[in-house]
Scaffold this active site. Structure first.
Site, PDB file in Angstrom:
ATOM      1  N   VAL A   7       0.877  -1.280  -0.086  1.00 11.14           N
ATOM      2  CA  VAL A   7       0.023  -0.219   0.060  1.00 11.14           C
ATOM      3  C   VAL A   7       1.011   1.274   0.017  1.00 11.14           C
ATOM      4  O   VAL A   7       1.730   1.433   0.944  1.00 11.14           O
ATOM      5  CB  VAL A   7      -1.021   0.088   1.317  1.00 11.14           C
ATOM      6  N   ASN A   9       1.033   5.767  -1.032  1.00 12.31           N
ATOM      7  CA  ASN A   9       0.067   7.109  -1.009  1.00 12.31           C
ATOM      8  C   ASN A   9      -0.980   7.250  -2.149  1.00 12.31           C
ATOM      9  O   ASN A   9      -1.960   7.694  -1.693  1.00 12.31           O
ATOM     10  CB  ASN A   9       0.963   8.090  -0.907  1.00 12.31           C
ATOM     11  N   THR A  10      -0.548   6.617  -3.355  1.00 14.34           N
ATOM     12  CA  THR A  10      -1.234   6.700  -4.385  1.00 14.34           C
ATOM     13  C   THR A  10      -1.862   5.461  -4.906  1.00 14.34           C
ATOM     14  O   THR A  10      -3.178   5.369  -5.273  1.00 14.34           O
ATOM     15  CB  THR A  10      -0.533   7.466  -5.589  1.00 14.34           C
ATOM     16  N   THR A  12      -2.076   1.003  -4.683  1.00 15.21           N
ATOM     17  CA  THR A  12      -1.702  -0.051  -3.929  1.00 15.21           C
ATOM     18  C   THR A  12      -1.497  -1.425  -4.885  1.00 15.21           C
ATOM     19  O   THR A  12      -2.392  -1.616  -5.933  1.00 15.21           O
ATOM     20  CB  THR A  12      -3.100  -0.595  -3.062  1.00 15.21           C
ATOM     21  N   ALA A 110       8.669   1.341   5.454  1.00 13.43           N
ATOM     22  CA  ALA A 110       8.843  -0.129   5.204  1.00 13.43           C
ATOM     23  C   ALA A 110       8.916  -0.302   3.873  1.00 13.43           C
ATOM     24  O   ALA A 110       9.674  -1.572   3.771  1.00 13.43           O
ATOM     25  CB  ALA A 110       7.278  -0.795   5.704  1.00 13.43           C
ATOM     26  N   ASP A 111       8.607   0.504   3.177  1.00 12.95           N
ATOM     27  CA  ASP A 111       9.011   0.317   1.437  1.00 12.95           C
ATOM     28  C   ASP A 111      10.332   0.195   1.458  1.00 12.95           C
ATOM     29  O   ASP A 111      10.941  -0.624   0.541  1.00 12.95           O
ATOM     30  CB  ASP A 111       7.967   1.112   0.849  1.00 12.95           C
TER      31      ASP A 111
END
EC number: 2.7.1.33
Length: 272
Positions: A7, A9-10, A12, A110-111
């Site tokens: 997931v 911000n823009t 998923t 986390a990404d």
């Protein structure tokens, strides 16, 4: 079959991975719009509709979110709709196996962590990871597998949209490669600024990292890998990027899932 949910911000990304460790591969991937107020029930309906009959074949689930409220709903969804499927979400306290050598490890997205983990696992050497998303993250992992930090810049689409929103003479344009760096109309001028400008930005950041960081010089063996949904647009103009892996984040999620599941079974020592 492992369900992986990334997931941002823009958008998923929902992926299905089969196999494990070096034999793992992404067999399906979907991209949907991220809604910050989405509920667990809505997520379940969407994901179940995407994965179809594979819902009955799930052996695990993993996910991350740069939107905290959505991560909470992902957890509820997994607990309510797939209660028998073990899951690992990337959040504080979860073993990732990659030391974070930064001022405040809790601030690192986390990404960024899973991307560096996947790059190090894939190339087994120092790496620079460029993720083209809503923001452009240029992250650095050492030859020992340590996250050293990085740089964050506005994403290509975000910057282009902001320019259009803040100027009466500009409008939102489709991101595409223009005929030339010298645009002949407003649309081409904005496209040239976005494509060639951000390619130069990334090349410049990578060059500066290789100049400034010990172990990353031109004489050192360093992998430079790109990922993210806008990466293919810029790849032909990038001189510093050697590899592209559209599934880098999904594989990073898989690695964290495998590490934590094996640790729970007592087959691994707790990672740092």
């Amino acid at each position: 079959m492992l369900l992986a949910i990334d997931v941002r911000n823009t958008h998923t990304v929902v992926g299905l991975l089969s196999g494990a460790k070096q034999h793992a591969k992404v067999v399906q991937q979907w991209r949907i719009r991220t809604e910050s107020e989405v509920t667990a029930d809505e997520l379940a309906l969407t994901i179940d509709g995407l994965i179809g009959e594979d819902s009955e074949r799930l052996t695990g689930a993993t996910g991350l979110s740069t939107v905290p409220s959505v991560l909470h709903e992902v957890r509820i969804m997994l607990e309510q709709y797939w209660p028998s499927v073990p899951h690992v979400l990337i959040e504080p306290g979860v073993r990732t196996g990659i030391p974070l050598l930064v001022d405040n490890p809790k601030e690192v997205g986390a990404d960024r962590i899973v991307n560096c983990l996947a790059a190090y696992q894939q190339f087994a050497k120092a790496a620079i990871v460029v993720d083209f998303g809503s923001s452009i993250c240029v992250d650095v992992v050492s030859a020992k597998g340590e996250f050293l930090g990085g740089a964050i810049a506005p994403g290509v689409q975000v910057s282009s949209d902001a320019a259009a929103a803040r100027s009466a003479a500009l409008r939102r344009v489709e991101l595409a490669r223009p005929r030339s760096v010298v645009g002949k109309n407003t649309v081409e001028c904005m496209q040239a600024g976005a494509v060639f400008g951000f390619a130069g930005l990334v090349d410049g950041l990578v060059a500066r990292i290789r100049e400034d960081v010990k172990g990353f010089s031109a004489d050192d063996d360093v992998a430079v890998v790109a990922t993210g949904h806008t990466a293919p647009l810029l790849l032909p103009e990038l001189h510093s990027v050697e590899h592209f892996d559209e599934h880098l984040t999904l594989h990073g999620l898989r690695l964290v899932f495998e590490r934590n599941r094996e640790a729970q079974r007592g087959r691994l020592k707790p990672a740092r």
